[in-house]
Design a protein around this motif. Sequence first.
Motif: not given
Length: 248
Positions: A34-37, A182-184, A203-213, A221-227
Amino acid sequence: MNEKIIEIKHLIKNFGNHEVLKDIDFSVKKGDITSIIGASGSGKSTLLRCINLLETPTGGEILFNGENIVNAKDIPNYRTKVGMVFQNFNLFENMNALQNCMIGLEKVLKISKNEAKEKSLFFLEKVGMLPYINAKPKQLSGGQKQRVAIARALAMQPEVLLFDEPTSALDPQMVGEVLSVIKTLANEGFTMIIVTHEMAFAKEISNHVVFMHNGIILEEGSSEDIFVNPKKDETKEFLKRFRNTENN
């Protein structure tokens, strides 16, 4: 079925009258990356620090394997299961790389010196730091310090690893060496939550991305959904800024 390892329900965090996290809900399954951006000040690091109980939530629940840990009695024990890697490394300056890894194993997990050493050497080797086990932090580059910090977290054999801007204190040429570690770990199936400004990496590593504002989760959503297909204007605007800086 992928069971939820961390579940956050209605999490609120105030500093005085300032509400930094407003009713946060999200969950992390075993094996998720999960990446939090989001922009600076959106609450990303505070969220991570609440998950690790470095900050006490003002309200809401944080469930770890189904158990609410907000008022956990044994926080050091909980932190062995949910490890944290900080942007400024937080190594003990008076100890060498090996001792930095061993101390938690001996003091918190109460394992013997020999076993602590064996475990620490294994994880230092994993992050490519075996040649530097006798070096003190001041003798190491930023990238090397961060790799020692990752080995230290891994040595506790946590179920989840939290990374708080793991590359933000590094010179650009050192960012790659930390991201590759981290990729390993991602390829080995570690469950990780990563607060990062490295968008291409997220974008490359995550299967779950959270955008905070502004202290809320505006979109996830997924990396695809968000990026690739972000829905919200704020997400589009944020990602556009990053694309512009990457292209300059």
